[in-house]
Design an enzyme around this catalytic site. Structure first.
Site, short mmCIF file in Angstrom:
data_model
loop_
_atom_site.label_atom_id
_atom_site.label_comp_id
_atom_site.label_asym_id
_atom_site.label_seq_id
_atom_site.Cartn_x
_atom_site.Cartn_y
_atom_site.Cartn_z
CE LYS A 152 -3.73 -2.05 2.75
NZ LYS A 152 -4.90 -2.29 1.94
CD GLU B 195 -4.81 5.62 4.71
OE1 GLU B 195 -3.87 5.60 3.89
OE2 GLU B 195 -5.94 5.19 4.45
CG HIS C 3 -11.76 -1.64 8.50
ND1 HIS C 3 -12.26 -0.37 8.37
CD2 HIS C 3 -11.10 -1.67 9.67
CE1 HIS C 3 -11.91 0.34 9.44
NE2 HIS C 3 -11.22 -0.43 10.24
NE ARG D 31 -7.79 -9.49 -4.70
CZ ARG D 31 -8.89 -8.96 -4.19
NH1 ARG D 31 -10.05 -9.12 -4.80
NH2 ARG D 31 -8.85 -8.25 -3.09
P1 ADP Z 1 -7.82 -3.89 2.87
O1 ADP Z 1 -6.81 -3.99 1.79
O2 ADP Z 1 -7.36 -4.54 4.15
O3 ADP Z 1 -9.19 -4.29 2.47
P2 ADP Z 1 -8.34 -1.08 2.39
O4 ADP Z 1 -7.24 -0.14 2.29
O5 ADP Z 1 -8.98 -1.54 1.14
O6 ADP Z 1 -7.87 -2.35 3.25
O7 ADP Z 1 -9.46 -0.50 3.35
C1 ADP Z 1 -10.55 -1.26 3.79
C2 ADP Z 1 -11.65 -0.37 4.33
O8 ADP Z 1 -11.19 0.41 5.42
C3 ADP Z 1 -12.17 0.65 3.35
O9 ADP Z 1 -13.15 0.12 2.54
C4 ADP Z 1 -12.70 1.73 4.26
O10 ADP Z 1 -13.97 1.40 4.73
C5 ADP Z 1 -11.77 1.70 5.40
N1 ADP Z 1 -10.73 2.72 5.23
C6 ADP Z 1 -9.53 2.55 4.64
N2 ADP Z 1 -8.81 3.67 4.67
C7 ADP Z 1 -9.56 4.60 5.30
C8 ADP Z 1 -9.37 5.97 5.68
N3 ADP Z 1 -8.25 6.61 5.44
N4 ADP Z 1 -10.37 6.61 6.33
C9 ADP Z 1 -11.52 5.96 6.61
N5 ADP Z 1 -11.74 4.69 6.32
C10 ADP Z 1 -10.78 4.00 5.66
#
Ligand code: ADP
Length: 667
Positions: free
Chosen positions: A116, A200, A235, A297
């Site tokens: 990431k 973040e 999440h 993917r």
């Molecule tokens: P993963 O790869 O573990 O699925 P992601 O980066 O896709 O993680 O994030 C998963 C979820 O977490 C997102 O769909 C969102 O709901 C929440 N999320 C991620 N980053 C943020 C952020 N900066 N602020 C608020 N919610 C976030």
């Protein structure tokens, strides 16, 4: 077209890929673990090969074994599905090395998007907005806490190698940072073998909106519009839909362009998803969305995109992988209606969504126009602790969002699952939630509404108990030929060995039954043998009455009364109640001497222990953490007491129900 495909995956996604491959005339080759020998995808494939024991690391994650099977069977291509090896660059490289087409992007693109932190830096250079935060190499707790202070709370700690919401912690204030960091790093190390994290800004009123992209090998990149995946728990996505409520054509164009830029930046080929988080405090605004990551993917929720575009994304993946040019340009694509997908999971919403395993005694889905069910299991199969406990994806497509939600709710209401606990009733309530229906939601919606959505412990379902007892008696009578005997007036009770219960004498009798592990005494009023009018009419009373001619009563609700080895599972409004004859030898003796055992909620590993023998603990205090299915489950003290015994140590594998800690309770 490619002659054949080996599917390096299992379950519903393997089935879904096989369906399209067979329609395209391709030979389909399944690989499977010992636990999956009888699975649906193994039955569907043209050929199937065993690659190892149940744990994924010994089977579905074994690149060497999978490539061997591919070589032996002359597979022209390998489709990785999602999860498992789908985002492992070594796997794409191993395929290329063996002269087999990998149905996915080049290894270089997987690598570029794999972490990431690096991905954020890369797309930022391409002009794509990213969430403010620290995604550098320094990992010292003190340093990261300083960064969190700079960013401003709330912040989100994320595993650099993360996926599926694992290793992710929201932190509200500086005081909680250290504990959250530790937990995120531990989860990340165990799930991904990489403890590194980034920090973040936590975006407020967050909406998860992602863009499906598609690229061919000839430089063409398009997007297939957005999906809204804001309904999440921990999440993880629960319900996904397309298009996103409140999306404007202008914002869609801006987001689509950003996604295409991100894909171009890494030389992307095939199907990919660019995930954004949008600040939804004032609705969707084209200057308030940020790149989170790109999944290189096929995505679990791809069916909603297929529904609104009329495309088969797996077919497109095969076409692109075989070198064809994308058969359309951006301008040829349009959105038809609205689609919503619900993820049906073997988990118990009444116990904080604890994954649930066991045999599927019944599994039945409705069939309607505009309804699609993607599943990898059938009645009689076992939901095991080895893999993701998803049972099915249920997808509804209709002209409007309201109609699609209604159709999905109706379908969930008609879905029957008996065995492992499921979230089906919870999903139905979500689809019917007025605020969600009105488009007023963000990623915190589920957590804020757990009570209203029924995700709290419920009391015993009295009607289910009564129905279950009627069914048990009916089954018992049937098994012993009692229906016939009763007509002659010469039958005795099915439970007579245990309770000395006599049919000929007393008309009403207490009958002990086991309801979800607890003893309940119901009153049964038996028919007068030989009386033509009341023949076989039973009255079961417990918090109300249920009565009737046994067979008539039951036939009206037969579908929700599922016989099992021990007794019967009664399914009412998606909720299951297990009713079986009470077995006096199967009682939990722990409670009798003032002790209380804290048991492992499921198969897993004890990763942390916070107490010592002799220590006093308060009700609700965290005692230990069990990690199962890559999630951490905290074990808490059921009441005030003293630690009497500890029967496990950190690092140990523990079986479901195993006594880990015994507490001496206070009087
Ligand atoms: P993963 O790869 O573990 O699925 P992601 O980066 O896709 O993680 O994030 C998963 C979820 O977490 C997102 O769909 C969102 O709901 C929440 N999320 C991620 N980053 C943020 C952020 N900066 N602020 C608020 N919610 C976030």
């Amino acid at each position: 077209m490619l002659e054949s495909v080996l599917i390096a995956n299992r379950g519903e996604i393997a089935c879904r890929i096989i369906r399209t491959a067979q329609r395209l005339g391709m030979r389909t080759i399944a690989v499977h673990s010992e636990a999956d020998a009888g699975a649906l995808f193994v039955q569907m494939a043209d050929e199937a090969h065993l690659i190892g024991p149940a744990p994924a690391r010994d089977s579905y994650l074994r690149i060497d074994r999978i490539i061997n099977v591919a070589k032996r069977t002359g597979a022209a291509s390998i489709h990785p599905g999602y999860g498992f090896l789908s985002e492992r660059a070594e796997f794409a490289e191993a395929c290329a090395g063996a002269g087999i087409v990998f149905v996915g992007p080049p290894a270089s693109a997987i690598n570029a998007m794999g972490l990431k932190d690096a991905a954020k830096a890369l797309v930022q250079q391409a002009g794509v907005p990213v969430v403010p935060g620290y995604h550098g190499a320094q990992q010292e707790p003190d340093f990261l806490r300083l960064k969190a202070d700079e960013i401003g709370y709330p912040v989100l700690i994320k595993a650099v190698a993360g996926g599926g919401g694992k290793g992710m912690k929201r932190v509200e204030r500086a005081a909680d940072f250290e504990a959250a960091l530790e937990s995120a790093q531990r989860e990340a190390a165990s799930a991904f073998g990489d403890p590194r994290v980034l920090v973040e800004k936590y975006v407020l009123s967050p909406r998860h909106i992602e863009i499906q992209v598609f690229a061919d090998r000839h430089g063409n990149v398009v997007h297939l519009f957005e999906r809204d995946c804001s309904l999440q728990r921990r999440h993880q996505k629960v319900i996904e839909e397309a298009p996103a409520p409140g999306m404007t054509p202008e914002m869609r164009a801006v987001m689509g362009k950003a996604a295409v830029e991100a894909a171009r930046a890494v030389g992307y080929v095939g199907a990919g998803t660019v995930e954004f988080i949008a600040d939804g405090r004032e609705g969707l605004r084209s200057d308030r969305f940020y790149f989170m990551e790109m999944n290189t993917r096929l995505q679990v929720e791809h069916p909603v995109t297929e529904a609104i575009t009329g495309l088969d994304l797996v077919e497109l993946q095969f076409r692109v992988a075989s070198g064809e040019v994308l058969p359309f340009g951006q301008g040829d694509l349009g959105i038809d209606g609205h689609a919503v997908e619900a993820r049906l999971y073997a988990e118990d919403p009444e116990k904080e969504f604890l994954p649930s395993t066991g045999k599927l005694w019944a599994l039945d889905f409705p069939e309607h126009e505009g309804l699609r069910v993607d599943t990898g299991v059938q009645a009689g199969d076992e939901v095991t602790p080895f893999y993701d406990p998803m049972i099915a994806k249920v997808i509804a497509h209709a002209p409007t969002r309201g109609e699609a939600l209604e159709k999905l709710a109706e379908a969930l209401g008609q879905t029957l699952v008996a065995g492992p606990k499921t979230n089906v009733a919870f999903l139905k309530k979500l689809c019917e939630a007025p605020q969600f229906g009105a488009g007023q939601f963000d990623t915190g919606f589920i957590d804020r509404n757990l009570d209203a959505l029924g995700a709290v412990p419920h009391g015993v379902d009295a009607e289910a108990v009564r129905l279950g007892v009627l069914k048990l008696i009916d089954m018992e009578l049937d098994a012993r030929g009692y229906h016939a005997l009763m007509r002659n007036g010469s039958a005795s009770s099915p439970w007579d060995e245990q309770d000395g219960f006599q049919l000929g004498g007393a008309r009403e009798q207490g009958l002990p039954v086991d309801v979800d592990g607890e003893r309940i005494d119901v009153a049964v009023q038996w028919p007068v043998p030989g009386d033509a009018h009341t023949d076989e009419e039973l009255v079961v009373s417990w918090g109300g009455k249920a009565s009737g001619m046994v067979s008539d009563y039951l036939s009206s609700d037969m579908r929700g009364l599922v016989p099992t080895e021990e007794g019967v599972i009664v399914v009412r409004a998606g909720r299951q109640t297990r009713v079986s004859p009470y077995d006096p030898f199967n009682v939990d003796l722990e409670h009798l001497n003032g002790s209380n055992a804290v048991k492992a909620p499921m198969h897993g590993k004890l990763v942390a222990l916070f107490v010592k023998p002799g220590e006093r603990v308060g009700k609700g205090q965290r005692l230990a953490i069990v990690e199962a299915m890559k999630m951490e489950h905290a074990l808490v003290a059921p009441a005030d007491g003293e630690v009497e015994e500890i029967a496990a140590e950190p690092g140990m594998q523990v079986a479901e129900g195993a006594r880990l800690i015994v507490l001496k309770m206070e009087e």
